[in-house]
Design a protein around this motif. Structure first.
Motif, PDB file in Angstrom:
ATOM      1  N   GLN A   1       0.812  -1.225  -0.055  1.00 16.09           N
ATOM      2  CA  GLN A   1      -0.013  -0.003  -0.058  1.00 16.09           C
ATOM      3  C   GLN A   1       0.796   1.249  -0.084  1.00 16.09           C
ATOM      4  O   GLN A   1       1.929   1.437   0.780  1.00 16.09           O
ATOM      5  CB  GLN A   1      -0.909   0.091   1.067  1.00 16.09           C
ATOM      6  CG  GLN A   1      -2.073   1.204   1.224  1.00 16.09           C
ATOM      7  CD  GLN A   1      -3.086   1.014   2.379  1.00 16.09           C
ATOM      8  OE1 GLN A   1      -2.588   1.397   3.470  1.00 16.09           O
ATOM      9  NE2 GLN A   1      -4.233   0.769   2.150  1.00 16.09           N
ATOM     10  N   THR A   2       0.602   2.173  -1.029  1.00 15.40           N
ATOM     11  CA  THR A   2       1.622   3.325  -1.166  1.00 15.40           C
ATOM     12  C   THR A   2       0.853   4.479  -1.542  1.00 15.40           C
ATOM     13  O   THR A   2      -0.487   4.333  -1.883  1.00 15.40           O
ATOM     14  CB  THR A   2       2.750   3.120  -1.662  1.00 15.40           C
ATOM     15  OG1 THR A   2       3.402   3.908  -1.877  1.00 15.40           O
ATOM     16  CG2 THR A   2       2.024   2.802  -3.117  1.00 15.40           C
ATOM     17  N   THR A   3       1.389   5.574  -1.976  1.00 17.73           N
ATOM     18  CA  THR A   3       0.596   6.652  -2.649  1.00 17.73           C
ATOM     19  C   THR A   3       1.404   7.020  -3.720  1.00 17.73           C
ATOM     20  O   THR A   3       2.750   6.636  -4.082  1.00 17.73           O
ATOM     21  CB  THR A   3       0.827   7.979  -1.563  1.00 17.73           C
ATOM     22  OG1 THR A   3       2.093   8.277  -1.461  1.00 17.73           O
ATOM     23  CG2 THR A   3       0.130   7.568  -0.331  1.00 17.73           C
ATOM     24  N   ARG A   4       0.824   8.075  -4.575  1.00 17.39           N
ATOM     25  CA  ARG A   4       1.456   8.595  -5.962  1.00 17.39           C
ATOM     26  C   ARG A   4       2.672   9.059  -5.573  1.00 17.39           C
ATOM     27  O   ARG A   4       3.738   9.034  -6.180  1.00 17.39           O
ATOM     28  CB  ARG A   4       0.480   9.106  -6.737  1.00 17.39           C
ATOM     29  CG  ARG A   4      -0.553   8.291  -7.439  1.00 17.39           C
ATOM     30  CD  ARG A   4      -1.600   9.276  -7.934  1.00 17.39           C
ATOM     31  NE  ARG A   4      -2.558   8.399  -8.692  1.00 17.39           N
ATOM     32  CZ  ARG A   4      -3.543   7.951  -8.371  1.00 17.39           C
ATOM     33  NH1 ARG A   4      -4.001   8.147  -6.916  1.00 17.39           N
ATOM     34  NH2 ARG A   4      -4.599   7.644  -9.114  1.00 17.39           N
ATOM     35  N   ALA A   5       2.452  10.043  -4.678  1.00 18.72           N
ATOM     36  CA  ALA A   5       3.961  10.814  -4.280  1.00 18.72           C
ATOM     37  C   ALA A   5       4.900   9.709  -3.691  1.00 18.72           C
ATOM     38  O   ALA A   5       6.355  10.029  -3.888  1.00 18.72           O
ATOM     39  CB  ALA A   5       3.629  11.688  -3.090  1.00 18.72           C
ATOM     40  N   THR A   6       4.826   8.846  -2.906  1.00 18.87           N
ATOM     41  CA  THR A   6       5.869   7.960  -2.474  1.00 18.87           C
ATOM     42  C   THR A   6       6.341   7.091  -3.702  1.00 18.87           C
ATOM     43  O   THR A   6       7.791   7.029  -3.580  1.00 18.87           O
ATOM     44  CB  THR A   6       5.114   7.102  -1.324  1.00 18.87           C
ATOM     45  OG1 THR A   6       4.723   7.830  -0.274  1.00 18.87           O
ATOM     46  CG2 THR A   6       6.251   5.919  -0.817  1.00 18.87           C
ATOM     47  N   ILE A   7       5.522   6.668  -4.506  1.00 20.72           N
ATOM     48  CA  ILE A   7       5.924   6.042  -5.771  1.00 20.72           C
ATOM     49  C   ILE A   7       6.913   6.923  -6.682  1.00 20.72           C
ATOM     50  O   ILE A   7       8.107   6.504  -6.719  1.00 20.72           O
ATOM     51  CB  ILE A   7       4.803   5.826  -6.739  1.00 20.72           C
ATOM     52  CG1 ILE A   7       3.904   4.480  -5.959  1.00 20.72           C
ATOM     53  CG2 ILE A   7       5.414   4.961  -7.869  1.00 20.72           C
ATOM     54  CD1 ILE A   7       2.658   4.360  -6.470  1.00 20.72           C
ATOM     55  N   ALA A   8       6.619   8.145  -6.699  1.00 20.87           N
ATOM     56  CA  ALA A   8       7.403   8.931  -7.309  1.00 20.87           C
ATOM     57  C   ALA A   8       8.837   9.147  -6.585  1.00 20.87           C
ATOM     58  O   ALA A   8      10.050   9.129  -7.457  1.00 20.87           O
ATOM     59  CB  ALA A   8       6.802  10.555  -7.451  1.00 20.87           C
ATOM     60  N   ALA A   9       8.789   9.414  -5.311  1.00 21.93           N
ATOM     61  CA  ALA A   9      10.065   9.587  -4.452  1.00 21.93           C
ATOM     62  C   ALA A   9      10.775   8.254  -4.549  1.00 21.93           C
ATOM     63  O   ALA A   9      12.140   8.384  -4.899  1.00 21.93           O
ATOM     64  CB  ALA A   9       9.635   9.832  -3.072  1.00 21.93           C
ATOM     65  N   ASP A  10      10.550   7.079  -4.386  1.00 27.46           N
ATOM     66  CA  ASP A  10      10.908   5.870  -4.341  1.00 27.46           C
ATOM     67  C   ASP A  10      11.417   5.522  -5.744  1.00 27.46           C
ATOM     68  O   ASP A  10      12.548   4.570  -5.924  1.00 27.46           O
ATOM     69  CB  ASP A  10      10.037   4.755  -3.948  1.00 27.46           C
ATOM     70  CG  ASP A  10       9.871   4.812  -2.364  1.00 27.46           C
ATOM     71  OD1 ASP A  10      10.590   5.615  -1.727  1.00 27.46           O
ATOM     72  OD2 ASP A  10       8.942   4.246  -2.098  1.00 27.46           O
ATOM     73  N   THR A  11      11.024   5.690  -6.868  1.00 22.63           N
ATOM     74  CA  THR A  11      11.461   5.529  -8.098  1.00 22.63           C
ATOM     75  C   THR A  11      12.163   6.562  -8.868  1.00 22.63           C
ATOM     76  O   THR A  11      12.929   6.396  -9.777  1.00 22.63           O
ATOM     77  CB  THR A  11      10.273   5.216  -8.945  1.00 22.63           C
ATOM     78  OG1 THR A  11       9.525   6.195  -9.067  1.00 22.63           O
ATOM     79  CG2 THR A  11       9.349   3.911  -8.383  1.00 22.63           C
ATOM     80  N   GLY A  12      12.212   7.887  -8.223  1.00 24.11           N
ATOM     81  CA  GLY A  12      12.675   8.762  -8.999  1.00 24.11           C
ATOM     82  C   GLY A  12      12.257   9.444 -10.179  1.00 24.11           C
ATOM     83  O   GLY A  12      12.762  10.365 -10.838  1.00 24.11           O
ATOM     84  N   LEU A  13      11.006   9.086 -10.297  1.00 26.73           N
ATOM     85  CA  LEU A  13      10.153   9.622 -11.351  1.00 26.73           C
ATOM     86  C   LEU A  13       9.688  10.960 -10.819  1.00 26.73           C
ATOM     87  O   LEU A  13       9.280  11.102  -9.809  1.00 26.73           O
ATOM     88  CB  LEU A  13       9.227   8.905 -11.748  1.00 26.73           C
ATOM     89  CG  LEU A  13       9.488   7.484 -12.290  1.00 26.73           C
ATOM     90  CD1 LEU A  13       8.429   6.423 -12.734  1.00 26.73           C
ATOM     91  CD2 LEU A  13      10.328   7.593 -13.833  1.00 26.73           C
ATOM     92  N   SER A  14       9.185  11.806 -12.064  1.00 25.55           N
ATOM     93  CA  SER A  14       8.335  13.058 -11.401  1.00 25.55           C
ATOM     94  C   SER A  14       6.880  12.600 -11.068  1.00 25.55           C
ATOM     95  O   SER A  14       6.520  11.305 -11.088  1.00 25.55           O
ATOM     96  CB  SER A  14       8.456  14.109 -12.712  1.00 25.55           C
ATOM     97  OG  SER A  14       7.551  13.418 -13.567  1.00 25.55           O
ATOM     98  N   LEU A  15       6.408  13.488 -10.235  1.00 23.76           N
ATOM     99  CA  LEU A  15       4.993  13.022  -9.749  1.00 23.76           C
ATOM    100  C   LEU A  15       4.126  12.964 -10.713  1.00 23.76           C
ATOM    101  O   LEU A  15       3.151  12.117 -11.104  1.00 23.76           O
ATOM    102  CB  LEU A  15       4.519  14.047  -8.794  1.00 23.76           C
ATOM    103  CG  LEU A  15       2.932  13.893  -8.242  1.00 23.76           C
ATOM    104  CD1 LEU A  15       2.983  12.564  -7.554  1.00 23.76           C
ATOM    105  CD2 LEU A  15       2.823  15.060  -7.377  1.00 23.76           C
ATOM    106  N   ALA A  16       4.090  13.783 -12.007  1.00 27.88           N
ATOM    107  CA  ALA A  16       3.470  13.619 -13.240  1.00 27.88           C
ATOM    108  C   ALA A  16       3.509  12.258 -13.917  1.00 27.88           C
ATOM    109  O   ALA A  16       2.522  11.571 -14.304  1.00 27.88           O
ATOM    110  CB  ALA A  16       3.566  14.695 -14.137  1.00 27.88           C
ATOM    111  N   SER A  17       4.754  11.827 -13.900  1.00 28.82           N
ATOM    112  CA  SER A  17       5.070  10.557 -14.623  1.00 28.82           C
ATOM    113  C   SER A  17       4.474   9.398 -13.827  1.00 28.82           C
ATOM    114  O   SER A  17       3.811   8.349 -14.390  1.00 28.82           O
ATOM    115  CB  SER A  17       6.631  10.339 -14.800  1.00 28.82           C
ATOM    116  OG  SER A  17       6.918  11.410 -15.950  1.00 28.82           O
TER     117      SER A  17
END
Length: 407
Positions: A39-55
């Motif tokens: 369970q996670t959030t879009r912002a956490t996914i962006a931070a953990d993967t190094g992607l932009s929030l939009a991507s």
């Protein structure tokens, strides 16, 4: 046919291929992160993967459209709108993981959240030939299919954790080499007749994969994951990757020699680690010392440990020798690999860790160089007897992580 516009832009095809490859790589990172986090959030996914929030947001939307991810409620934010939670969609896909031993199989069915849905056992108390193991696998998979007909079209494939070296030939076919069991080379395609993609690897490596993804080796780049059962195996994680060697036989630690001309091993050699710390070797040592017990499994090993605890001198001597030998064998591994964690699994390993973890830890440190010996943490495997099957199921899971549906 190529038109004049394409001819004027010869770099467009490679650019397109690069973009597609990058998108698939990023999608894989995002889906893997969601499965790992549960369970996670879009912002956490962006931070953990190094992607932009939009991507990250766009890729999450694609995964929702594929039926692999869901929005699962929300949590409060600091003064803003609630934050939507992202999870794997449990019924988005299913995977089979099988722990294949010399005496039978444990076949487990998992959903996309890697929650076990069901399991089936086949086999008995005696060693079986490869054709009998194949029959066990087919029977167990058929039983699961009969109980779950509605979800069967979503079963991605079956992963097998096997007792031996698994090599992949140039044509993609896999072959099992189980020298210690006296088996001839066995094609993996001969072990399962069901119409499912089948993936195979050594059981100690699938155990290490499970611990790396979800268990005691998670979050570190360097670990050794030991399997102690009737056989003895190992998975080495270095630089964040499971090590295979040139043909996938790396980490055959059970057949590392620790004594010249020592005890005979099932592989045909002498002095191997397995000849001292495998289940049959431990119980044979107790029988030679006058021990009396029933069976050759979990309860027999428990009887040895109980006898040692209650003051039986013969049992205590066997246990003391066992701890010392593990200290030598694991201490050598610590010197060789400089791990952050040493994880001990397999049914023998888990039984020993219940009551002997501190003694084993002391013995390992006594047999390692002081510096690397002071830099690791000793832990039991996380999933108990299910670890090999969990890791085996990750193999078909990886196929949908790395390849979008319909690709």
């Amino acid at each position: 046919m190529m038109g004049s516009d394409s001819a004027r832009r010869p770099v467009s095809a490679p650019e397109s291929a690069t973009v597609v490859s990058l998108r698939r790589t990023n999608r894989a990172h995002v889906l893997r992160q969601i499965v790992l986090a549960r369970q996670t959030t879009r912002a956490t996914i962006a931070a953990d993967t190094g992607l932009s929030l939009a991507s990250a947001t766009h890729l999450v939307s694609e995964l929702i459209a594929e039926g692999l991810v869901i929005e699962a409620g929300s949590k409060a934010s600091r003064g803003g709108r609630p934050i939507t939670l992202i999870e794997p969609r449990p019924d988005g896909a299913y995977f089979i993981g099988a722990d294949v031993g010399e005496r039978g199989v444990a076949v487990e069915l998992f959903d996309l959240s890697m929650t076990r849905v069901d399991r089936e056992f086949r086999g008995g108390r005696e060693p079986e030939a490869p054709e009998d193991i194949a029959h066990d696998l087919d029977d167990a998979i058929a039983a699961l299919r009969e109980r779950h007909p509605a979800i069967w079209p979503k079963v991605v494939g079956a992963g097998l954790g096997l007792p031996g070296i698994v090599e992949t030939e140039l044509d993609g076919r896999q072959v099992l080499y189980a020298q210690s069991l006296g088996w001839p080379p066995v094609r993996i395609s001969d072990l399962v007749s069901h119409e499912l993609p089948v993936y195979a690897e050594n059981g100690a490596k699938t155990q290490a994969k499970a611990e790396q993804w979800f268990g005691a080796a998670r979050g570190v780049d360097y670990a050794v994951v030991v399997l102690l059962g009737r056989g003895v195996g190992l998975g080495i994680i270095a630089g964040g990757s499971l090590q295979y060697g040139s043909t996938s036989s790396a980490a055959e630690w059970g057949h590392l020699k620790i004594e010249r001309a020592g005890r005979p091993c099932r592989c045909g050699a002498r002095g191997c680690v397995e000849a001292y710390v495998g289940a049959d070797a431990i119980l044979s040592a107790w029988a030679d010392a006058g021990g009396r017990f029933e069976g050759t499994g979990w309860h027999a090993l428990g009887a040895l440990l109980d006898a040692a605890d209650s003051g039986d001198a013969a049992a205590a001597g066997v246990v003391s020798d066992l701890v010392d030998t593990l200290g030598v064998a694991l201490g050598g591994l610590v010197n060789l690999t400089n791990p952050q964690r040493v994880v001990v699994g397999g049914w023998v390993g888990l039984r020993l860790m219940e009551s002997l973890a501190a003694r084993i830890d002391d013995a390992v440190r006594a047999n390692a160089l002081a510096r690397p010996g002071g830099q690791y943490e000793l832990l039991p495997a996380t999933f108990g007897g299910d670890t090999v099957a969990v890791g085996a199921a990750i193999m078909p899971l990886e196929t949908i992580i790395h390849a979008p549906r319909g690709s």
